[in-house]
Scaffold this motif. Structure first.
Motif, PDB file in Angstrom:
ATOM      1  N   ASN A  69      55.608 -50.686  19.241  1.00 32.68           N
ATOM      2  CA  ASN A  69      56.216 -49.996  18.102  1.00 32.68           C
ATOM      3  C   ASN A  69      56.230 -50.889  16.868  1.00 32.68           C
ATOM      4  O   ASN A  69      56.976 -51.857  16.805  1.00 32.68           O
ATOM      5  N   SER A  73      57.406 -48.191  11.944  1.00 34.48           N
ATOM      6  CA  SER A  73      57.353 -46.869  12.576  1.00 34.48           C
ATOM      7  C   SER A  73      58.727 -46.215  12.477  1.00 34.48           C
ATOM      8  O   SER A  73      59.758 -46.891  12.474  1.00 34.48           O
ATOM      9  N   ARG A 104      53.927 -43.384  12.622  1.00 35.12           N
ATOM     10  CA  ARG A 104      53.486 -44.763  12.417  1.00 35.12           C
ATOM     11  C   ARG A 104      52.871 -44.913  11.026  1.00 35.12           C
ATOM     12  O   ARG A 104      52.312 -43.962  10.481  1.00 35.12           O
ATOM     13  N   GLU A 108      47.826 -47.820  11.759  1.00 38.77           N
ATOM     14  CA  GLU A 108      48.342 -48.023  13.113  1.00 38.77           C
ATOM     15  C   GLU A 108      47.826 -46.899  14.013  1.00 38.77           C
ATOM     16  O   GLU A 108      47.326 -45.883  13.527  1.00 38.77           O
TER      17      GLU A 108
END
Length: 145
Positions: A69, A73, A104, A108
């Protein structure tokens, strides 16, 4: 377990799951991992039942979630309609309908919008309810780009 003890334990277990989603939404991975027994498994499946992620133990859970993550995000988790059963005064299982949304930043991997269930085993250790096993089963998973 008498009725009052069952009600108190039910609320305690619900609060563990509330802390779980709060910690996830705020990227507090160490706090989230601390809700688990030290050697607890966390398994997330895709719609077809294949394993999307498997983590075991607090360090692995916190480490993998941090790695998966991006700090920018945005995570949103919703829990619905809990069903909690007590096997003993110190052991319970629960099922929560859930929805999670992961957005995101550009560059990403894809984000997602998922629906399914958390299936959780709990153990009370030294008066504190902890997650002994958590499984995410998916009914639908939409990838967002």
């Amino acid at each position: 377990m008498d009725d009052l003890a069952r009600l108190v334990a039910t609320e305690d277990v619900r609060r563990v799951m509330a802390r779980y989603v709060y910690s996830a939404d705020h990227h507090r991975w160490d706090d989230l991992a601390a809700l688990f027994l030290p050697d607890a498994p966390f398994i997330a499946s895709t719609v077809d039942g294949s394993v999307q992620a498997r983590m075991t133990g607090r360090d692995d859970i916190a480490g993998q979630l941090k790695a998966r993550n991006h700090p920018d995000s945005v995570l949103v988790h919703h829990l619905f309609s809990s069903e909690i059963d007590f096997e003993s005064e110190d052991s319970a299982t629960g099922v929560w309908a859930m929805e999670d949304i992961v957005t995101r930043p550009a560059g990403e991997p894809a984000g997602m919008h998922g629906y399914g269930h958390y299936r959780v085993r709990f153990t009370r250790l030294d008066g504190r309810w902890l997650i002994a096993e958590l499984r995410i089963t998916r009914l639908r998973l939409d990838w967002t780009y």
